[in-house]
Structures are given as C-alpha cells and as structure tokens.
Write an enzyme that holds these catalytic residues in place. Structure first.
Site, PDB file in Angstrom:
ATOM      1  N   ARG A  36     -43.423  71.629  30.408  1.00 25.43           N
ATOM      2  CA  ARG A  36     -44.293  72.135  31.124  1.00 25.43           C
ATOM      3  C   ARG A  36     -45.247  70.913  31.964  1.00 25.43           C
ATOM      4  O   ARG A  36     -45.280  69.908  31.430  1.00 25.43           O
ATOM      5  CB  ARG A  36     -45.542  72.850  30.553  1.00 25.43           C
ATOM      6  CG  ARG A  36     -44.914  74.252  29.977  1.00 25.43           C
ATOM      7  CD  ARG A  36     -46.039  75.335  29.837  1.00 25.43           C
ATOM      8  NE  ARG A  36     -45.415  76.407  29.186  1.00 25.43           N
ATOM      9  CZ  ARG A  36     -46.397  77.512  28.443  1.00 25.43           C
ATOM     10  NH1 ARG A  36     -47.438  77.098  28.466  1.00 25.43           N
ATOM     11  NH2 ARG A  36     -45.714  78.552  28.321  1.00 25.43           N
ATOM     12  N   HIS A  67     -37.377  77.599  45.877  1.00 24.66           N
ATOM     13  CA  HIS A  67     -38.157  78.717  45.212  1.00 24.66           C
ATOM     14  C   HIS A  67     -39.542  77.920  45.188  1.00 24.66           C
ATOM     15  O   HIS A  67     -39.669  76.984  44.547  1.00 24.66           O
ATOM     16  CB  HIS A  67     -37.555  78.830  43.628  1.00 24.66           C
ATOM     17  CG  HIS A  67     -38.517  79.414  42.653  1.00 24.66           C
ATOM     18  ND1 HIS A  67     -38.841  80.677  42.800  1.00 24.66           N
ATOM     19  CD2 HIS A  67     -38.949  78.956  41.398  1.00 24.66           C
ATOM     20  CE1 HIS A  67     -39.802  80.993  41.860  1.00 24.66           C
ATOM     21  NE2 HIS A  67     -39.795  79.816  40.925  1.00 24.66           N
ATOM     22  N   THR A  85     -46.192  82.937  33.626  1.00 24.13           N
ATOM     23  CA  THR A  85     -45.513  84.111  33.970  1.00 24.13           C
ATOM     24  C   THR A  85     -44.396  84.332  33.123  1.00 24.13           C
ATOM     25  O   THR A  85     -43.880  83.422  32.694  1.00 24.13           O
ATOM     26  CB  THR A  85     -45.075  83.893  35.452  1.00 24.13           C
ATOM     27  OG1 THR A  85     -43.862  82.800  35.344  1.00 24.13           O
ATOM     28  CG2 THR A  85     -45.996  83.533  36.430  1.00 24.13           C
ATOM     29  N   ARG A 143     -40.687  90.143  44.629  1.00 25.94           N
ATOM     30  CA  ARG A 143     -42.338  90.098  45.031  1.00 25.94           C
ATOM     31  C   ARG A 143     -42.480  90.417  46.273  1.00 25.94           C
ATOM     32  O   ARG A 143     -43.045  91.293  46.625  1.00 25.94           O
ATOM     33  CB  ARG A 143     -42.820  88.658  44.484  1.00 25.94           C
ATOM     34  CG  ARG A 143     -42.747  88.282  43.166  1.00 25.94           C
ATOM     35  CD  ARG A 143     -43.663  86.824  42.962  1.00 25.94           C
ATOM     36  NE  ARG A 143     -43.931  86.655  41.714  1.00 25.94           N
ATOM     37  CZ  ARG A 143     -43.567  85.346  40.859  1.00 25.94           C
ATOM     38  NH1 ARG A 143     -42.967  84.284  41.618  1.00 25.94           N
ATOM     39  NH2 ARG A 143     -43.854  84.979  39.958  1.00 25.94           N
ATOM     40  N   ASN A 189     -37.944  75.141  35.904  1.00 28.35           N
ATOM     41  CA  ASN A 189     -38.829  74.703  37.260  1.00 28.35           C
ATOM     42  C   ASN A 189     -38.510  73.197  37.077  1.00 28.35           C
ATOM     43  O   ASN A 189     -38.879  72.442  36.133  1.00 28.35           O
ATOM     44  CB  ASN A 189     -39.907  75.379  37.304  1.00 28.35           C
ATOM     45  CG  ASN A 189     -39.721  76.520  38.079  1.00 28.35           C
ATOM     46  OD1 ASN A 189     -39.004  76.710  39.010  1.00 28.35           O
ATOM     47  ND2 ASN A 189     -40.399  77.447  37.975  1.00 28.35           N
TER      48      ASN A 189
END
Length: 331
Positions: free
Chosen positions: A98, A192, A247, A168, A137
């Site tokens: 993260r 993205h 998310t 979205r 990511n």
C-alpha cells in the site's frame, strides 16, 4: 465399522478429476476478498484457491468462506504455498504494497515489483497455461511487469485497467439522465486513474450520440458541465477511501465481470490494460486500456476506436509517463 462405513457403501474408486475452470485469487486484502466473493456469488468456477503471505488472515478468510459452503457450489481452498493454485484457468493478482503517506509513486512501484518477483514465478510454475489478471496498483505498470516476469504471450496477461473507471462513468451518466448504466454506452481508456481519457465522442444512448446533441460535451465551454462527470470518476476512488478507508466492492465486481467473460468464452468487449505499442501512435512497450475482446484464450482482439486528436495526444502523454517510470525499474 465407522459411522461413515455404516452409512455409505463404496461402489468405485474415484479418479482425481482436475477442475476445468479453477480460479486463484492472490492476496486476501479488501480487494482480493471482494473479488473472491463476487466470483463465488456469480458461480464462475468449481474451485477457488486463495493465497497470501499473511497466514492467519488467509486461514481466517478461507475458513469464513468455507462456513458458507452450503450456500455455494464452489470448492474453496487456501494456502500460503502456491501448490494450492495448481492448474488454474485464471489467476487474479490483487496483492501488493500500500502507498504510504508521502511515498512517491515510483517508490511504491519498485516495492510492488519486488513483491511480483516472488508471486509471478510461483504462478507460472503451477499454472503455466493460465490467464493472468493484474489488479494491483499502479495496474498498467504492474501488468507490464507481470508480462515481463511471466514470459507469457501478451494475450494471457491482462490488467483490470479502466473496466471500473468506465463502470463509474456509465453510472454517473445514468444518474444524470435517470437511466440504467447498461443503457448508457461510454468508454474511458488509457491509464487507470488520474490521467484516464474519457471518449466523449463515443458516448451514446440507444445509438444516439450525446455529443451530436450537445457538441460542447466534455469541453470547458459546455454549459451543462459534463466534464465534471469525468472528474468525479477520477476523484471517486479517493472519495471512497476518504470515507471508508479503501475501495473494494466495485473493483471486486469489476474483476468478476472480467473473469466471467474469460471463463464463459463470451467474446465481450471490455476496456482492459494490454500492450498498446503501435496503436494510437504509442511507440513504447506500455500497457494501457483499450476496448478489448475477452474469451477463453484471454485477450483475443482489440477494437480500433476512433479517437479525436486531443484524445490520442492524452493517450500518448500517458504512455510517455508510464515508460518514464518503467525504464527506471529493476526487473
């Protein structure tokens, strides 16, 4: 005689039959678990394997899901040893570091590359014919990394890309028009996240081009400010993270949507991250999202989108940024 022997008489010795549509999820964090439950509830595979380095968390998640076996038709297995993933049809990679506060994107990328150096060879060892789906990511760069580390052909390495960004986008257009998102056709391509490209020229409802009705749509001069919708797409993830800390649900459903198209050989078109070298004036070996056909062999075709000069320029700019990061990586 045991209770089991009194109850059941054996007719034949069963040969072990391998699963034909096994799916593995690597990483049991929020995104991994949301992907797992979405795949389970859509009944996409007869075996779901989960793997993670955090042994207790993995054990707990697997046990929790297994306790719901009565309500499912899928065998659920999990282990920190990658042998549990053997012969998977699709392997979904959600694991990764993260981003820490104040950490540069490049630093995060290199940390994730180091994690992928462990994960990818293990996947390849046990499922040499699988389709790799990268969700971690920054997804476009890590899909490139997975492609390089796996040695797989490009059709078998896919990034979840802008499949969620487009969902979205369609949701927000639907809100504005009071229509279901499935009736609002719209695509977001490219990278993205922050520099994604909304293809306003392609937005339509029942074949009616919205830009045909409002030529200013998506520009600064648009009185209805449709451009704000794309900003909302980009800010959406940050907003959710601010409110709940991460998310999970939408990306999990997005992953299951992609897995379904592959497992069921649907030949559906999705905006997913693939090697775009030679397309739209992109010269470098980078992965970006373009509308692509997904089926049993992975990504079989790419749709030639008619992009405006400005949209192509944005894509090329994203490609240059990504290549700038990629060429600094030690693989």
């Amino acid at each position: 005689m045991s209770t089991k022997e009194k109850l059941i008489s054996h007719v034949m010795k069963e040969e072990p039959v391998g699963s034909r549509n096994k799916v593995t999820v690597v990483g049991v964090g929020m995104v991994g678990m949301a992907s797992a439950i979405s795949i389970l509830l859509k009944d996409l595979c007869d075996e779901l394997a989960m793997v993670d380095v955090m042994e207790d968390k993995l054990k707990g998640e697997v046990m929790d899901l297994q306790h719901g076996s009565l309500f499912l038709k899928t065998k659920i297995v999990g282990d920190k040893d990658y042998s549990v993933t053997a012969n998977s049809k699709v392997v979904v990679v959600t694991a990764g570091a993260r981003q820490q506060e104040g950490e540069s994107r490049l630093n995060l990328v290199q940390r994730n590359v180091n994690i992928f150096k462990f994960i990818i060879p293990n996947i390849v060892k046990y499922s040499p014919n699988c389709i790799l789906m990268v969700v971690s990511n920054p997804v476009d760069i890590l899909t490139y990394v997975a492609w390089k580390l796996s040695g797989f052909p490009r059709n078998r390495v896919i990034g979840s890309g802008t499949n969620l960004d487009s969902a979205r986008f369609r949701h927000l257009i639907g809100e504005k028009l009071h229509l279901h998102p499935s009736s609002c056709h719209a695509w977001i391509v490219g990278e993205h996240g922050d520099s994604s490209v909304p293809v306003w020229s392609g937005v339509n409802v029942a074949g009616v081009s919205l830009q045909g009705l409002n030529p200013q749509m998506g520009t600064e001069g648009d009185g209805e400010n449709w451009k704000a919708i794309h900003k909302e797409v980009v800010d959406g993830a940050y907003e959710v993270i601010k409110l709940k800390g991460y998310t999970s649900w939408a990306i999990g459903m997005s992953v299951a949507d992609l897995v379904e198209s592959i497992i069921k050989n649907m030949h559906k078109v999705h905006p997913v991250s693939t090697l775009v070298q030679g397309m739209h004036g992109v010269k470098d070996e980078v992965f970006l999202s373009v509308p692509s056909v997904l089926g049993n062999s992975g990504l079989t075709d790419v749709i030639h989108m008619t992009l405006k000069a400005e949209e192509e320029k944005q894509l090329q700019k994203s490609a240059e940024t990504l290549w700038g990061v990629q060429k600094e990586l030690t693989l």
